[in-house]
Scaffold this active site. Sequence first.
Site, PDB file in Angstrom:
ATOM      1  N   ASP A  83      -8.633   0.531  -3.681  1.00 37.83           N
ATOM      2  CA  ASP A  83      -9.571   1.575  -3.266  1.00 37.83           C
ATOM      3  C   ASP A  83     -10.984   0.986  -3.359  1.00 37.83           C
ATOM      4  O   ASP A  83     -11.461   0.340  -2.427  1.00 37.83           O
ATOM      5  CB  ASP A  83      -9.352   2.787  -4.185  1.00 37.83           C
ATOM      6  N   LYS A 127       2.566   1.615 -12.218  1.00 32.39           N
ATOM      7  CA  LYS A 127       3.876   1.931 -11.693  1.00 32.39           C
ATOM      8  C   LYS A 127       3.864   1.942 -10.172  1.00 32.39           C
ATOM      9  O   LYS A 127       4.904   1.764  -9.545  1.00 32.39           O
ATOM     10  CB  LYS A 127       4.310   3.333 -12.179  1.00 32.39           C
ATOM     11  N   PHE A 177      -6.756  10.645  -0.384  1.00 31.95           N
ATOM     12  CA  PHE A 177      -5.818  10.381  -1.472  1.00 31.95           C
ATOM     13  C   PHE A 177      -4.389  10.430  -0.942  1.00 31.95           C
ATOM     14  O   PHE A 177      -3.938  11.450  -0.430  1.00 31.95           O
ATOM     15  CB  PHE A 177      -6.009  11.375  -2.615  1.00 31.95           C
ATOM     16  N   GLU A 200       0.309  -5.177  -5.596  1.00 34.60           N
ATOM     17  CA  GLU A 200      -0.335  -3.897  -5.930  1.00 34.60           C
ATOM     18  C   GLU A 200      -0.054  -2.888  -4.816  1.00 34.60           C
ATOM     19  O   GLU A 200       0.204  -3.278  -3.666  1.00 34.60           O
ATOM     20  CB  GLU A 200      -1.850  -4.186  -6.083  1.00 34.60           C
ATOM     21  N   ASP A 201      -0.081  -1.598  -5.157  1.00 32.67           N
ATOM     22  CA  ASP A 201       0.141  -0.574  -4.136  1.00 32.67           C
ATOM     23  C   ASP A 201      -1.093  -0.337  -3.275  1.00 32.67           C
ATOM     24  O   ASP A 201      -1.017  -0.304  -2.053  1.00 32.67           O
ATOM     25  CB  ASP A 201       0.612   0.747  -4.775  1.00 32.67           C
ATOM     26  N   ILE A 202      -2.263  -0.192  -3.926  1.00 35.58           N
ATOM     27  CA  ILE A 202      -3.448   0.202  -3.150  1.00 35.58           C
ATOM     28  C   ILE A 202      -4.725  -0.346  -3.782  1.00 35.58           C
ATOM     29  O   ILE A 202      -4.856  -0.367  -5.010  1.00 35.58           O
ATOM     30  CB  ILE A 202      -3.502   1.751  -3.012  1.00 35.58           C
ATOM     31  N   ASP A 235       1.566   7.900  -6.802  1.00 33.31           N
ATOM     32  CA  ASP A 235       1.706   9.208  -7.432  1.00 33.31           C
ATOM     33  C   ASP A 235       0.433  10.044  -7.424  1.00 33.31           C
ATOM     34  O   ASP A 235      -0.658   9.551  -7.142  1.00 33.31           O
ATOM     35  CB  ASP A 235       2.141   9.043  -8.891  1.00 33.31           C
ATOM     36  N   ARG A 254       6.152  10.151  -6.438  1.00 40.78           N
ATOM     37  CA  ARG A 254       6.665   8.771  -6.366  1.00 40.78           C
ATOM     38  C   ARG A 254       7.983   8.749  -5.596  1.00 40.78           C
ATOM     39  O   ARG A 254       8.337   7.744  -4.999  1.00 40.78           O
ATOM     40  CB  ARG A 254       6.891   8.192  -7.772  1.00 40.78           C
TER      41      ARG A 254
HETATM   42  P1  5GP Z   1      -9.637   0.926  -7.396  1.00 35.93           P
HETATM   43  O1  5GP Z   1      -9.975   0.310  -8.721  1.00 35.93           O
HETATM   44  O2  5GP Z   1      -9.438  -0.095  -6.312  1.00 35.93           O
HETATM   45  O3  5GP Z   1     -10.675   1.952  -7.014  1.00 35.93           O
HETATM   46  O4  5GP Z   1      -8.323   1.758  -7.563  1.00 35.93           O
HETATM   47  C1  5GP Z   1      -7.093   1.151  -7.628  1.00 35.93           C
HETATM   48  C2  5GP Z   1      -6.049   2.030  -8.294  1.00 35.93           C
HETATM   49  O5  5GP Z   1      -6.366   3.422  -8.159  1.00 35.93           O
HETATM   50  C3  5GP Z   1      -4.730   1.857  -7.626  1.00 35.93           C
HETATM   51  O6  5GP Z   1      -3.969   0.872  -8.264  1.00 35.93           O
HETATM   52  C4  5GP Z   1      -4.094   3.229  -7.759  1.00 35.93           C
HETATM   53  O7  5GP Z   1      -3.421   3.323  -8.991  1.00 35.93           O
HETATM   54  C5  5GP Z   1      -5.251   4.189  -7.795  1.00 35.93           C
HETATM   55  N1  5GP Z   1      -5.527   4.804  -6.468  1.00 35.93           N
HETATM   56  C6  5GP Z   1      -6.606   4.612  -5.676  1.00 35.93           C
HETATM   57  N2  5GP Z   1      -6.534   5.346  -4.565  1.00 35.93           N
HETATM   58  C7  5GP Z   1      -5.361   6.004  -4.626  1.00 35.93           C
HETATM   59  C8  5GP Z   1      -4.699   6.929  -3.728  1.00 35.93           C
HETATM   60  O8  5GP Z   1      -5.143   7.291  -2.632  1.00 35.93           O
HETATM   61  N3  5GP Z   1      -3.485   7.382  -4.147  1.00 35.93           N
HETATM   62  C9  5GP Z   1      -2.927   7.025  -5.320  1.00 35.93           C
HETATM   63  N4  5GP Z   1      -1.745   7.561  -5.623  1.00 35.93           N
HETATM   64  N5  5GP Z   1      -3.516   6.163  -6.188  1.00 35.93           N
HETATM   65  C10 5GP Z   1      -4.720   5.665  -5.837  1.00 35.93           C
END
Ligand code: 5GP
Length: 217
Positions: free
Chosen positions: A137, A68, A186, A133-135, A193, A199
């Site tokens: 990590d 989302k 975070f 995608e939003d983020i 969210d 959100r």
């Molecule tokens: P990754 O697999 O790159 O470690 O994580 C990606 C997903 O983790 C993102 O699509 C998101 O849903 C969630 N995520 C990672 N870091 C954050 C953060 O700082 N805030 C939020 N709300 N979601 C995060």
Amino acid sequence: MWYEIEHIIVTTAKRLFSGDVLLTKHYEDDVKSVLIPKGLINDRTERLARNICRDVSKGPLIGLCVLKGGYQFFGDLMDCIRTINSNGEQSVQMSVDFIRLKSYEDDQSSGEVKIIGSDDLSSLHGKHVLVVEDIVDTGLTMQKLLTTLQKFKPASVKVASLLVKRTPRSTGYRPDYIGFEIPDEFVVGYALDYNEYFRDLNHICVINDNGKKKYAT
Ligand code: 5GP
């Protein structure tokens, strides 16, 4: 002379405190600072849309929104592309699709990526796909999704992520289009969210201990 900005690096020093901008009232006590105000997100999204249109002039393009968290960025990016299409000599034909993944509980990654909702992705066959995608990590979620998407034999796949975290846990994966590079904290707001809360927060903010406690599962 104009220089192309690849992405904007947000440092701790540039942070605004919540008193400097108008913050959604019901979250005032739940965030440490405002990392990226909405106005800056808008400006950056417009620039990313221009870069995307320049690169994919071949089209047609399928915009694949990762729900989302990506919905707000996706909607704003599509709006910008629509505006560019109606103003410019060239236009990129676009359709949209949605996918839903889950990898986080509280602020911890579960280590697994679950696809908990998607349309029939066979429509991606032979198409140019832009994943939004939003983020990013660690990058694990996106790497896993890209492997899955390749099974549907798209003509090409590019990824636009509004945020990328600077973290020692990174796999080294970098999206094709990056809005902002942010510190390893975070973040919430602008559709990102914490257990489904925040959100509806207008700016991208760093959650504080009070917020984590209040909205823990
Ligand atoms: P990754 O697999 O790159 O470690 O994580 C990606 C997903 O983790 C993102 O699509 C998101 O849903 C969630 N995520 C990672 N870091 C954050 C953060 O700082 N805030 C939020 N709300 N979601 C995060």
